[in-house]
Design an enzyme around this catalytic site. Structure first.
Site, PDB file in Angstrom:
ATOM      1  N   GLU A  37     -34.915 -74.542 -14.842  1.00 37.25           N
ATOM      2  CA  GLU A  37     -35.181 -73.552 -15.876  1.00 37.25           C
ATOM      3  C   GLU A  37     -33.878 -72.815 -15.562  1.00 37.25           C
ATOM      4  OE1 GLU A  37     -38.775 -70.433 -16.532  1.00 37.25           O
ATOM      5  OE2 GLU A  37     -39.056 -71.826 -15.314  1.00 37.25           O
ATOM      6  N   ARG A 262     -41.951 -78.764  -1.167  1.00 37.98           N
ATOM      7  CA  ARG A 262     -40.684 -77.880  -1.336  1.00 37.98           C
ATOM      8  C   ARG A 262     -40.012 -77.578  -0.326  1.00 37.98           C
ATOM      9  NH1 ARG A 262     -41.486 -74.939  -6.044  1.00 37.98           N
ATOM     10  NH2 ARG A 262     -39.560 -73.328  -5.927  1.00 37.98           N
ATOM     11  N   LYS A 272     -36.470 -67.735  -7.142  1.00 37.70           N
ATOM     12  CA  LYS A 272     -35.291 -67.433  -8.044  1.00 37.70           C
ATOM     13  C   LYS A 272     -35.677 -65.863  -8.340  1.00 37.70           C
ATOM     14  CE  LYS A 272     -35.384 -70.749 -10.558  1.00 37.70           C
ATOM     15  NZ  LYS A 272     -35.175 -71.681 -11.763  1.00 37.70           N
TER      16      LYS A 272
HETATM   17  P1  ATP Z   1     -38.120 -71.116  -7.953  1.00 34.57           P
HETATM   18  O1  ATP Z   1     -39.440 -71.172  -7.402  1.00 34.57           O
HETATM   19  O2  ATP Z   1     -37.174 -70.888  -7.016  1.00 34.57           O
HETATM   20  O3  ATP Z   1     -37.984 -69.819  -9.145  1.00 34.57           O
HETATM   21  P2  ATP Z   1     -38.491 -73.334  -9.690  1.00 34.57           P
HETATM   22  O4  ATP Z   1     -39.129 -74.502  -9.190  1.00 34.57           O
HETATM   23  O5  ATP Z   1     -39.207 -72.377 -10.564  1.00 34.57           O
HETATM   24  O6  ATP Z   1     -37.787 -72.529  -8.504  1.00 34.57           O
HETATM   25  P3  ATP Z   1     -37.030 -74.614 -11.562  1.00 34.57           P
HETATM   26  O7  ATP Z   1     -35.655 -74.282 -12.120  1.00 34.57           O
HETATM   27  O8  ATP Z   1     -37.901 -75.008 -12.222  1.00 34.57           O
HETATM   28  O9  ATP Z   1     -37.042 -73.556 -10.277  1.00 34.57           O
HETATM   29  O10 ATP Z   1     -36.733 -75.890 -10.478  1.00 34.57           O
HETATM   30  C1  ATP Z   1     -35.912 -77.237 -10.881  1.00 34.57           C
HETATM   31  C2  ATP Z   1     -36.327 -78.388 -10.153  1.00 34.57           C
HETATM   32  O11 ATP Z   1     -35.960 -77.923  -8.531  1.00 34.57           O
HETATM   33  C3  ATP Z   1     -37.712 -78.523 -10.033  1.00 34.57           C
HETATM   34  O12 ATP Z   1     -38.004 -80.134 -10.151  1.00 34.57           O
HETATM   35  C4  ATP Z   1     -38.358 -78.006  -8.962  1.00 34.57           C
HETATM   36  O13 ATP Z   1     -39.536 -78.760  -8.491  1.00 34.57           O
HETATM   37  C5  ATP Z   1     -37.297 -78.247  -7.929  1.00 34.57           C
HETATM   38  N1  ATP Z   1     -37.173 -77.233  -6.721  1.00 34.57           N
HETATM   39  C6  ATP Z   1     -37.395 -75.765  -7.039  1.00 34.57           C
HETATM   40  N2  ATP Z   1     -37.411 -75.504  -5.605  1.00 34.57           N
HETATM   41  C7  ATP Z   1     -37.330 -76.513  -4.839  1.00 34.57           C
HETATM   42  C8  ATP Z   1     -37.544 -76.185  -3.294  1.00 34.57           C
HETATM   43  N3  ATP Z   1     -37.584 -75.198  -2.752  1.00 34.57           N
HETATM   44  N4  ATP Z   1     -37.403 -77.459  -2.752  1.00 34.57           N
HETATM   45  C9  ATP Z   1     -37.207 -78.475  -3.587  1.00 34.57           C
HETATM   46  N5  ATP Z   1     -37.400 -78.696  -4.858  1.00 34.57           N
HETATM   47  C10 ATP Z   1     -37.101 -77.412  -5.551  1.00 34.57           C
HETATM   48 MG    MG Z   2     -40.220 -74.077 -12.232  1.00 36.34          MG
END
Ligand code: ATP
Ligand code: MG
Length: 566
Positions: A37, A262, A272
């Site tokens: 995102e 994660r 984020k």
């Molecule tokens: P955050 O919680 O840090 O804002 P998010 O999951 O909302 O992260 P996205 O931009 O949606 O952020 O993530 C893109 C991809 O990265 C998704 O497929 C998500 O599952 C993966 N991802 C995000 N954080 C992690 C993590 N800590 N470990 C492994 N994969 C991750």
């Molecule tokens: Mg997300």
């Protein structure tokens, strides 16, 4: 990356892919995607997901798409899109011409919604967001059906179209899937799939007055792209039945979703939202502050893509929640890589002046110094030696303890690549008593670091020639937080209460050997006996070199491992 299938350790995702390949599923294709995102910079957790998705594609001769999940118009910015692309490329991965945006599918997603309405599987609801929440029930109580749930197909089609052309204000209407208000899975209780939102989108501008919810966009976007394995993190496990329901109701290509836990790292935060807070409130200098767990921060700090890829592979994938990875392991992977590739140089961080009384005043020697004992191919360089030198302040002790083997009054030590020197006299500041200068003698016969009479010295010090040294700034970094898991704050506190006040120490009058002159931004070195450093890519200039400490030489992870195996 080539085919690493034979040597890569197996994990449960790999097992699923291999079973699918054996069974001839998806015509033998492996097609993954990384779906960020664009609402922030990528962090080390994302790096793990990138390595997994691009890694599987490479391993099985498949493809991996980059898809921006840009369904939320209000929080997304071009700056984030650009930074994400830069970071993925830097990590060493390539999505070819497959750069996609969920917003490219808004038209198709709208058509899918019409199809659901026509099939009696979706309805427009006039309940307010608060009412919808209230009607939803709880984990122990079933939800209640909305009074608008049984509208006719015609009425739903009419209302949905009017939502789209902008007839209704924000929050007034939503489109919901008609599933089961009594489901044990809250995600299945008639989830909202579209909301009215009068907002400009960074790609579609003001074309749309309704926006799809993430859950409606995500699975269908994967389907549209022909993804075979939708690898995602565990929090989407409870959404999988919903994604399955949508795909089956629409009768379209059905990727298989696979969840893994994660990545969580000690002494840092990974959300984020929290990282944005640190940036916006000025706790760090930006998303690329070298203390941040962002990819841009790690890059600026001096991390290599290889070390991050290696780390990702080593932590593996698990299905279990709450496994915190020790940040020492990431640092260990970095040291391993830098040990092989970083040229050694001498840099004095806290200079103490040393005068070699028996060395001629006008003499300058060029001594041979190997660049990397781990790699003879990296050759050697010359370092200047002269009568006045700097050594590290902490390498001298006026009253040495038993275990102090470095320089002390009357004691002899080796200067790396140079000579043995012996301390004859200590000059102090009369007022403060601080040691400001040492007078030593050198043994000309010990050139190169050994004496012909076989006498031994216990300490070997690094040094620089005062007349030739460059002055530079060095930034020493420590963990950003003092608590192993800052997200678990005590009552009345939040994660920012655990920020480490000593996470940055700036040293402004360090002395470096002159071979560092003109060092390019980002170049990495081992400062002998100190650790690995890189030229800061933002603030360093030709006139004023600034180095970041990437990581010290102390390897706590190796110690932990040793203890475990003994
Ligand atoms: P955050 O919680 O840090 O804002 P998010 O999951 O909302 O992260 P996205 O931009 O949606 O952020 O993530 C893109 C991809 O990265 C998704 O497929 C998500 O599952 C993966 N991802 C995000 N954080 C992690 C993590 N800590 N470990 C492994 N994969 C991750
Ligand atoms: Mg997300």
């Amino acid at each position: 990356m080539g085919t690493t299938g034979a040597t890569s350790p197996s994990n449960f995702i790999r097992n699923i892919i291999e079973q699918d390949l054996k069974a001839g599923k998806n015509e033998g294709r492996v097609h993954t995607r990384f779906p960020p995102e664009p609402n922030g910079y990528l962090h080390i957790g994302h790096a793990k997901s990138i390595c997994l998705n691009f890694g599987f594609a490479a391993e099985y001769g498949g493809l991996c798409n980059l898809r921006f999940d840009d369904t939320n118009p209000s929080k997304e910015e071009i700056e984030y899109v650009e930074s994400i692309k830069k970071d993925i490329r830097w990590l060493g991965f390539d999505w070819g011409d497959r750069e996609y945006y969920a917003s490219d599918y808004f038209g198709q997603l709208y058509e899918y919604a019409i199809q659901l309405i026509k099939d009696g599987k979706a309805y427009v609801d006039d309940l307010s967001p608060e009412q919808i929440r209230e009607y939803r029930g709880t984990l122990t109580e079933p939800g209640r059906e909305s009074p608008y749930r049984n509208r006719s197909v015609e009425e739903n089609l009419d209302l949905f179209e009017r939502m789209q052309v902008g007839e209704f204000p924000n929050g007034s209407h939503v489109l919901r899937a008609k599933i089961d208000m009594a489901s044990g899975n809250l995600n299945m209780r008639d989830p909202v799939i579209y909301r009215v939102l009068h907002a400009k989108h960074h790609r579609t501008d003001d074309k749309w007055c309704i926006y799809p919810m993430y859950d409606w966009a995500h699975g269908q976007s994967d389907s549209i792209e022909g993804i075979t394995h939708s690898v995602c993190t565990l929090e989407f496990e409870d959404h999988r039945p919903l994604y399955d329901w949508f795909l089956d109701a629409l009768g379209i290509h059905h990727p298989q979703q696979i969840e893994f836990s994660r990545l969580d790292l000690s002494y840092t935060v990974m959300s984020k939202r929290k990282l944005l807070e640190l940036v916006q409130e000025g706790y760090v200098t930006g998303w690329d502050d070298p203390r941040m767990p962002t990819i841009s921060g790690l890059r600026r700090r001096g991390y290599t893509p290889e070390s991050i890829r290696n780390f990702s592979e080593r932590v593996g994938v698990a299905k279990k929640k709450g496994s915190m990875v020790d940040i020492a392991m990431l640092e260990h992977c970095l040291r391993e890589d830098l040990n092989r590739r970083a040229p050694r140089v001498m840099a004095v961080l806290h200079p103490l002046k040393v005068v070699i009384d028996n060395y001629p005043e006008d003499r300058v020697e060029q001594l041979e110094a190997v660049n990397n004992p781990e790699d003879p191919g990296m050759g050697s360089r010359k370092v200047h030696f002269s009568r006045v030198l700097y050594i590290e302040g902490e390498d001298f002790s006026e009253e040495p303890s038993k275990k102090f083997f470095r320089l002390a009054p009357g004691r002899e030590v080796r200067l790396k690549h140079a000579y043995f020197i012996k301390c004859k006299r200590v000059v102090k500041n009369e007022q403060s008593g601080e040691v400001v200068e040492l007078h030593c003698t050198f043994d000309p016969a010990s050139k190169g670091g050994a004496s012909p009479d076989g006498r031994k010295v216990k300490g070997t010090l690094h040094w620089v020639s005062a007349a030739h040294a460059l002055e530079a700034e060095v930034r020493l970094y420590d963990h950003l937080f003092t608590k192993e898991n800052p997200a678990e704050a005590e009552e009345g506190k939040d994660f920012k209460d655990y920020l480490n006040p000593n996470s940055l120490e700036t040293l402004t009058s360090c002395r470096m050997e002159p071979s560092l002159k003109g060092a390019a931004p980002g170049s990495r070195y081992q400062f002998l006996r100190h650790g690995y450093f890189c030229v800061d890519s933002v603030d360093s200039t030709d006139d004023k070199l600034i180095f970041n400490r990437t990581v010290s030489l102390r390897d706590t992870w190796a110690k932990i491992e040793k203890k475990r195996s003994s």
